[in-house]
Design an enzyme around this catalytic site. Sequence first.
Site, PDB file in Angstrom:
ATOM      1  N   HIS A  45      -5.582   2.627   0.958  1.00 29.41           N
ATOM      2  CA  HIS A  45      -4.929   4.395   1.534  1.00 29.41           C
ATOM      3  C   HIS A  45      -6.392   4.545   2.943  1.00 29.41           C
ATOM      4  O   HIS A  45      -4.817   4.984   4.347  1.00 29.41           O
ATOM      5  CB  HIS A  45      -4.359   5.159   0.379  1.00 29.41           C
ATOM      6  CG  HIS A  45      -4.099   4.200  -0.563  1.00 29.41           C
ATOM      7  ND1 HIS A  45      -3.581   3.585  -0.844  1.00 29.41           N
ATOM      8  CD2 HIS A  45      -4.377   4.993  -2.218  1.00 29.41           C
ATOM      9  CE1 HIS A  45      -3.130   2.985  -2.279  1.00 29.41           C
ATOM     10  NE2 HIS A  45      -4.341   4.126  -2.874  1.00 29.41           N
TER      11      HIS A  45
ATOM     12  N   ASP B 170       0.881  -1.260  -0.494  1.00 25.61           N
ATOM     13  CA  ASP B 170      -0.079  -0.134   0.382  1.00 25.61           C
ATOM     14  C   ASP B 170       0.835   1.059   0.273  1.00 25.61           C
ATOM     15  O   ASP B 170       1.336   1.770   0.873  1.00 25.61           O
ATOM     16  CB  ASP B 170      -0.816  -0.691   1.281  1.00 25.61           C
ATOM     17  CG  ASP B 170      -2.068   1.034   1.149  1.00 25.61           C
ATOM     18  OD1 ASP B 170      -1.368   1.987   0.886  1.00 25.61           O
ATOM     19  OD2 ASP B 170      -2.834   0.891   0.981  1.00 25.61           O
ATOM     20  N   HIS B 171       1.200   2.146  -0.635  1.00 23.27           N
ATOM     21  CA  HIS B 171       2.266   2.895  -1.693  1.00 23.27           C
ATOM     22  C   HIS B 171       2.346   4.206  -0.655  1.00 23.27           C
ATOM     23  O   HIS B 171       2.914   5.035   0.236  1.00 23.27           O
ATOM     24  CB  HIS B 171       2.726   3.271  -2.899  1.00 23.27           C
ATOM     25  CG  HIS B 171       1.450   4.591  -3.138  1.00 23.27           C
ATOM     26  ND1 HIS B 171       0.483   4.237  -3.653  1.00 23.27           N
ATOM     27  CD2 HIS B 171       1.460   6.017  -2.961  1.00 23.27           C
ATOM     28  CE1 HIS B 171      -0.299   5.047  -4.094  1.00 23.27           C
ATOM     29  NE2 HIS B 171       0.493   6.027  -3.940  1.00 23.27           N
TER      30      HIS B 171
HETATM   31  C1  BG6 Z   1      -3.595   4.814  -6.400  1.00 25.42           C
HETATM   32  C2  BG6 Z   1      -4.775   5.203  -6.999  1.00 25.42           C
HETATM   33  O1  BG6 Z   1      -3.037   3.361  -5.079  1.00 25.42           O
HETATM   34  O2  BG6 Z   1      -2.849   6.132  -5.500  1.00 25.42           O
HETATM   35  C3  BG6 Z   1      -4.719   6.002  -7.771  1.00 25.42           C
HETATM   36  O3  BG6 Z   1      -4.430   3.451  -7.744  1.00 25.42           O
HETATM   37  C4  BG6 Z   1      -4.401   7.552  -6.914  1.00 25.42           C
HETATM   38  O4  BG6 Z   1      -6.394   6.067  -8.531  1.00 25.42           O
HETATM   39  C5  BG6 Z   1      -3.225   7.630  -6.650  1.00 25.42           C
HETATM   40  O5  BG6 Z   1      -4.348   8.197  -8.168  1.00 25.42           O
HETATM   41  C6  BG6 Z   1      -3.192   8.823  -5.479  1.00 25.42           C
HETATM   42  O6  BG6 Z   1      -1.966   8.688  -4.351  1.00 25.42           O
HETATM   43  P1  BG6 Z   1      -0.913   9.973  -4.672  1.00 25.42           P
HETATM   44  O7  BG6 Z   1       1.001   9.493  -4.360  1.00 25.42           O
HETATM   45  O8  BG6 Z   1      -0.851  10.804  -5.314  1.00 25.42           O
HETATM   46  O9  BG6 Z   1      -1.743  10.351  -3.596  1.00 25.42           O
END
Ligand code: BG6
Length: 500
Positions: free
Chosen positions: A242, A179-180
Amino acid sequence: MTQTGNMTSLIMIFGATGDLAVRKLFPSLYRLYNRGKLDKFAVIGVARRPISNEEFQNSVKDSVLTALGKNENIDEFISHFYYQAHDVADSGSYGALKELANQIDEKYELEGNRIFYLAMAPEFFGPIALHLKSDGLTDVKGYKRLVIEKPFGHDLESAKQLNKQIRTAFSEKEVYRIDHYLGKEMVRNIEVIRFANAIFEPLWNNRYISNIQITSSEILGVEERGRYYETSGALRDMVQNHMLQMVALLAMEPPIRLTTDEVRSEKVRVFRSLRSISGGEVDKYFVRGQYGSGTIEDEQVPEYRAEPMVDKESNTETFVAGKVMIDNFRWAGVPFYIRTGKRMKTKSTKIVVQFKDIPMNLYYQPEKMLNPNLLVIHIQPEEGITLHLNAKKMGGHLDAQEVKLSFANTGINAMNTPEGYEKLLYDCMRGDATNFTHWDEVAYSWAFVDNISDVWENTKAGDFPNYSSGTMGPRASDELLEKDGFFWWPVDYLDVDICK
Ligand code: BG6
C-alpha cells in the site's frame, strides 16, 4: 482504463465462508447488482465446510444486511449463489466443481467467462492455480481471470515461485493482484489531481516540492492475526504494497494515455528508481517500532507482545517510518517520508505535499513564520483535498495568515462512496487491470523491502516496545525528519471541516 468488457461472468470465490468474502465481497457484489452493473452472473462459493446452497445463500443475505444495513431485492440476488464443498488438494474436488461450473454456465448463459477469486490463505494460491489448469477449469471459451489477494509472497524469492506457479495457468494479463488501496476513491484521485490541474503539474518536482509525507495510521492492534503478523510485520504488511503504491502514484511521470499498460509502466519506472537501501544504511533511512500498552479512546490496551499468538519477546515491528528517495531527474533530493503503524493515536491515511518556502518572506512577523503551502490529500476516513495558502488577515494590516481551501466528504460510511472492493470487482469484470499490481511492481517492491527486512530480522531491536499505544510512534520517527529540518505535520492540524 482499457477494454470496457463483458460483465457476464461466473465468479468462483475460494474461501467463501471466510472473513473477506463475508465482510467485503458479498456486499460489494450486491451493490453492483443493485446498481444494475452486473449483466448475467452467478457465483459459486467454494470452501471446505460442507454446507447446503440454502445455508450459503442465507450467509450471503446476512453479510449484506450486516454490512449495508439494508437488503432489498436480496432474494433475487442470492438465487444466483451456489455452494460447493471443496478440498483444494484433491483433483476429484476440482472435477466436481468443473461439472457444476459448466451447468451454471449453461443455465445463466455466461459465455464461458470465469473469474477465480482466491480469498484464501496464501499457501493455497499456487496449488489452486495449478489444479485449475490441470483439472480443466480454465478450459473455457470466454475469458478466464485470476484474482489474488495479498500477501503475494513473503519476499522476492517466494513471490517469484508463486508467480511461476500462477503463470503456468494464467497469463500476466489474466492475473489481477489486489491491493485494496488502489480501490480507494482518493488513491485513484491522485492521478486526476496531478494530471488534470494546470496549477499542480508544473510544480510537481524537486524545484518546488520540499518533501512529501504519507501517513497511514491505525488504532487497531494486531487483533486475531498474530500468527500471520509475526511473520510479516508492518514492513511486509503495509509498506511493500500500500505505501509504495501511493509513492508510485505520486511520483510517476504522466502516462502518454490512461491505458493499463501505460499507467503500469510509468509506475514500474518509479519502482526502478527507488534508492536501494541496505546493510548499514538501513538505520539512516528507516525506523521500526513496536507498540507497548497504553490508552486509546479512554480504553487501556495491552502491548503487542501480550497479544494472542505473539512471541513474548517478539522482534516484529508494528510501526515503520522511512525516508524513500527516488533517484531520477524529477525527484532527486526530495524525500518521500512514509509512516504506518498499529495502535496509533488515530485512524487516518493522509498525504501531505509540502512546497518549498517562497524565496523571500515579506510578511515575516517576529512571532510567526509564514507556513509553507501544503497540498493535503485525505485518503481516509475523510476523503478530499485541502490546499493550505497564506492570505491577508481580515481587517488586519498586511499580516498574512494561513487559510485552508477544502473539498471533502465523510467517506467510508457515506452511501455515495463505493467501497474499494466494489470498484475492484467491477474493474476485473470489465477486464481493466490498471488498478491491480503488475508482477514487475511486485518484484521491485519486494527487492526494496527485502534489503530492509534482512537487516531487521538479523538484529534484535533492543528497545522494543518503543512506543506507547495511542501515540504517533517512537521518537526516532520524529528524529528521522528533524535530521533533514522537517517535521511530521500533525494529523489533527491537517483535519478538514466536512461538507455533509
Ligand atoms: C491490510 C493489512 O492490507 O490493510 C492490515 O493486512 C491493515 O494489517 C489494513 O489493517 C489497513 O487497511 P485500511 O483500508 O483499513 O487502511
